[in-house]
Write a protein that holds these residues in place. Structure first.
Motif, short mmCIF file in Angstrom:
data_model
loop_
_atom_site.label_atom_id
_atom_site.label_comp_id
_atom_site.label_asym_id
_atom_site.label_seq_id
_atom_site.Cartn_x
_atom_site.Cartn_y
_atom_site.Cartn_z
N ARG A 144 0.67 -1.10 -0.24
CA ARG A 144 -0.12 0.01 -0.10
C ARG A 144 1.01 1.27 0.10
O ARG A 144 0.53 2.14 -0.65
CB ARG A 144 -0.86 0.07 1.22
CG ARG A 144 -0.36 0.04 2.47
CD ARG A 144 -1.26 -0.26 3.90
NE ARG A 144 -0.63 -0.08 4.92
CZ ARG A 144 -0.14 -1.07 5.62
NH1 ARG A 144 -0.02 -2.38 4.81
NH2 ARG A 144 0.34 -0.87 6.79
N TYR A 145 1.98 1.08 0.65
CA TYR A 145 2.73 2.14 0.60
C TYR A 145 3.64 2.89 -0.72
O TYR A 145 3.82 3.99 -0.84
CB TYR A 145 4.06 2.09 1.45
CG TYR A 145 4.98 0.99 0.86
CD1 TYR A 145 6.16 1.21 0.06
CD2 TYR A 145 4.96 -0.49 1.19
CE1 TYR A 145 7.06 0.59 -0.39
CE2 TYR A 145 5.61 -1.24 0.80
CZ TYR A 145 6.93 -0.94 -0.19
OH TYR A 145 7.65 -1.97 -0.56
N TRP A 165 -4.89 4.33 -2.21
CA TRP A 165 -5.00 3.41 -1.21
C TRP A 165 -6.29 3.41 -0.18
O TRP A 165 -7.02 2.57 0.19
CB TRP A 165 -3.74 3.42 -0.23
CG TRP A 165 -4.06 2.64 1.10
CD1 TRP A 165 -4.10 3.05 2.29
CD2 TRP A 165 -4.20 1.22 1.16
NE1 TRP A 165 -4.57 2.19 3.30
CE2 TRP A 165 -4.49 0.70 2.42
CE3 TRP A 165 -4.41 0.13 0.17
CZ2 TRP A 165 -4.79 -0.42 2.80
CZ3 TRP A 165 -4.68 -0.89 0.48
CH2 TRP A 165 -4.86 -1.45 1.88
#
Length: 258
Positions: free
Chosen positions: A71-72, A79
């Motif tokens: 997700r980063y 996200w």
């Protein structure tokens, strides 16, 4: 997507981040809407058979796991949209009973298939907990705990000690909940399943005259589960194998390690 995040951590090559984001965008565009459950899902096309699996091997949460892991790499708004989508699908497809929760095999299917309930990693609550335990925030926290309670109430599987559809795979859900919440009751339950699984493994070895060599459906995977129970960690040896902290370059492996 798991491999892309692993390679990005290994060598920092931007193309792996691009590949992850491109794949996430493709997945977003391929979502379908369930009018019954009011949530999104994916259709799996296997040799011409279309299925709407939800589970931790074939389905929705199996695909959610690499999205959560990487997700980063996504833009914050992207996200946030993913998290909303994942939480909505998991909440709307859950089947609650008392303190427990479980999920059907599929989102949209024939009535005799979609409502069938199993309690194993490849179909059912154990795979949901393993795949979703690292989702940030508390939105799914109570539901994951309810899934853990259902796994405990059901008890160890009679199918053996393996990861895919056995006591070890179900026990990993407790290790994940322990890592998520830090409540020692989950570690105690994981170790209780481990002791039962040892007895299952020994009984099956005597019955068949040999051990089972495979990782996913055999004693190799269960041995890793026992190790994780001793260490108090939940590094499930399927998705977590792509982890820069546990994998080492071949050049650093000593002769003793080999």
């Amino acid at each position: 997507m798991l491999a892309a995040t692993f390679l990005l951590q290994r060598n920092g090559d931007k193309r792996w981040a691009d590949l992850f984001c491109d794949t996430a965008a493709a997945l977003w565009s391929q979502r379908q809407w369930s009018a019954e459950h009011h949530c999104h899902y994916w259709v799996q096309d296997m040799y011409g058979r279309h299925s709407s699996y939800l589970d931790g091997v074939h389905g929705f949460v199996a695909t959610a796991l690499p999205l959560i892991r990487g997700r980063y790499l996504l833009e914050p708004n992207a996200w946030a949209a993913w998290q909303t989508c994942i939480v909505n699908t998991i909440e709307r497809t859950a089947i609650r009973e008392g303190l427990g929760a479980n999920w059907p095999i599929m989102v949209d299917a024939a009535p005799d298939e979609s409502r069938k309930l199993l309690m194993q990693f490849c179909h059912g609550a154990p795979g949901f907990v393993v795949c979703l335990a690292d989702l940030p925030g508390d939105e799914l926290g109570p539901l994951l705990v309810a899934a853990g309670e259902a796994i405990w109430a059901a008890g160890p599987l009679s199918k053996g000690s393996s990861l895919c559809r056995g006591t070890g795979g179900n026990g990993y859900a407790f290790l994940r909940l322990y890592r998520r919440a830090g409540d020692s009751v989950w570690l105690e339950r994981a170790r209780a399943f481990a002791m039962h699984g040892i007895a299952q493994t020994e009984a099956d070895g005597l019955r068949h005259g040999r051990m089972r060599y495979s990782l996913w459906t055999g004693d190799l995977g269960f041995a890793i589960y026992l190790c994780d129970c001793l260490r108090g960690v939940g590094e499930f040896p399927a998705p977590d194998v792509f982890d820069v902290h546990t994998a080492r370059p071949a050049s650093r492996v000593s002769t003793a390690d080999r």
